[in-house]
Motif scaffolding. Structure first.
Motif, PDB file in Angstrom:
ATOM      1  N   LYS A   1       0.690  -1.182   0.028  1.00 60.54           N
ATOM      2  CA  LYS A   1       0.079  -0.098   0.205  1.00 60.54           C
ATOM      3  C   LYS A   1       0.857   1.244   0.070  1.00 60.54           C
ATOM      4  O   LYS A   1       0.566   2.344   0.880  1.00 60.54           O
ATOM      5  CB  LYS A   1      -0.977  -0.095   1.254  1.00 60.54           C
TER       6      LYS A   1
ATOM      7  N   HIS B   1       1.939   4.769  -1.121  1.00 58.73           N
ATOM      8  CA  HIS B   1       1.215   6.064  -1.855  1.00 58.73           C
ATOM      9  C   HIS B   1       2.317   6.915  -1.753  1.00 58.73           C
ATOM     10  O   HIS B   1       3.180   7.389  -0.938  1.00 58.73           O
ATOM     11  CB  HIS B   1       0.164   6.553  -1.027  1.00 58.73           C
TER      12      HIS B   1
ATOM     13  N   GLU C   1       0.433  12.239  -7.951  1.00 60.75           N
ATOM     14  CA  GLU C   1       0.326  11.130  -6.877  1.00 60.75           C
ATOM     15  C   GLU C   1       0.189   9.949  -7.565  1.00 60.75           C
ATOM     16  O   GLU C   1      -0.325   9.800  -8.601  1.00 60.75           O
ATOM     17  CB  GLU C   1      -1.143  11.243  -6.008  1.00 60.75           C
TER      18      GLU C   1
ATOM     19  N   ASN D   1       0.307   5.123  -6.766  1.00 58.43           N
ATOM     20  CA  ASN D   1       0.210   4.022  -5.695  1.00 58.43           C
ATOM     21  C   ASN D   1       0.947   2.952  -6.177  1.00 58.43           C
ATOM     22  O   ASN D   1       0.986   2.694  -7.600  1.00 58.43           O
ATOM     23  CB  ASN D   1      -1.263   3.635  -5.663  1.00 58.43           C
TER      24      ASN D   1
ATOM     25  N   ALA E   1       1.175  -1.111  -5.243  1.00 64.80           N
ATOM     26  CA  ALA E   1       0.409  -2.305  -4.449  1.00 64.80           C
ATOM     27  C   ALA E   1       1.540  -2.957  -3.805  1.00 64.80           C
ATOM     28  O   ALA E   1       1.485  -2.945  -2.184  1.00 64.80           O
ATOM     29  CB  ALA E   1      -0.223  -3.466  -5.420  1.00 64.80           C
TER      30      ALA E   1
ATOM     31  N   PHE F   1       3.589   3.944   3.520  1.00 69.92           N
ATOM     32  CA  PHE F   1       3.632   2.570   3.219  1.00 69.92           C
ATOM     33  C   PHE F   1       3.275   1.776   4.556  1.00 69.92           C
ATOM     34  O   PHE F   1       3.336   2.470   5.669  1.00 69.92           O
ATOM     35  CB  PHE F   1       4.969   2.174   2.360  1.00 69.92           C
TER      36      PHE F   1
END
Length: 150
Positions: free
Chosen positions: A76, A78, A87, A89, A91, A116
């Protein structure tokens, strides 16, 4: 407790008792050595779930490289590039894996704010000032430069 640590602990006590029959002072030295070894194994177990995400600019300043320097997967992720209003992301980022995000134009100076989580669910945040003119990531830079580093 891990099975390897239990075996090391029992063998350390047995060796210490054997050396104690020969010399008391040598037994103390052996005990301290085994205690330090067991403590270092405990410390190593604590760092197995840590992840450390680092951001860098590519050589041509047309992309951002996100790298995981830790020992566990970072999930997660970002990334926000503050004055550029970009911005994105990611995974999952495995240890020592690099993810490159291309940019439309060159960036001279930007701040990357990264949030994160590790596999245990602990949340982390890092901020990096990225510049095309310098301040490259140097893993050998000391945290406290005592002797005029560089």
């Amino acid at each position: 407790m891990d099975r390897k640590i239990q075996i090391l602990l029992v063998s350390g006590i047995i060796i210490t008792l054997i050396v104690f029959l020969i010399n008391v002072y040598a037994a103390g030295v052996v005990f301290i050595l085994f205690a330090a070894l067991v403590m270092s194994l405990f410390i190593m177990q604590d760092s197995t779930t840590l992840s450390d995400v680092v951001a860098e600019l590519k050589e041509d300043a047309k992309g951002i490289m996100i790298r995981n320097n830790g020992n566990a997967d970072a999930v997660k992720i970002h990334v926000a590039l503050v004055p550029a209003n970009i911005e994105f992301n990611i995974a999952v980022l495995a240890p020592d894996q690099i993810n490159e995000y291309p940019l439309e134009k060159m960036i001279t100076e930007v701040r990357a704010v990264i949030t994160f989580e590790n596999v245990m669910g602990d949340k982390f945040s890092r901020t990096y000032n990225l510049s095309a003119c310098g301040n490259q990531y140097d893993p050998l830079k000391p945290m406290i430069p005592l002797f005029k580093w560089k």
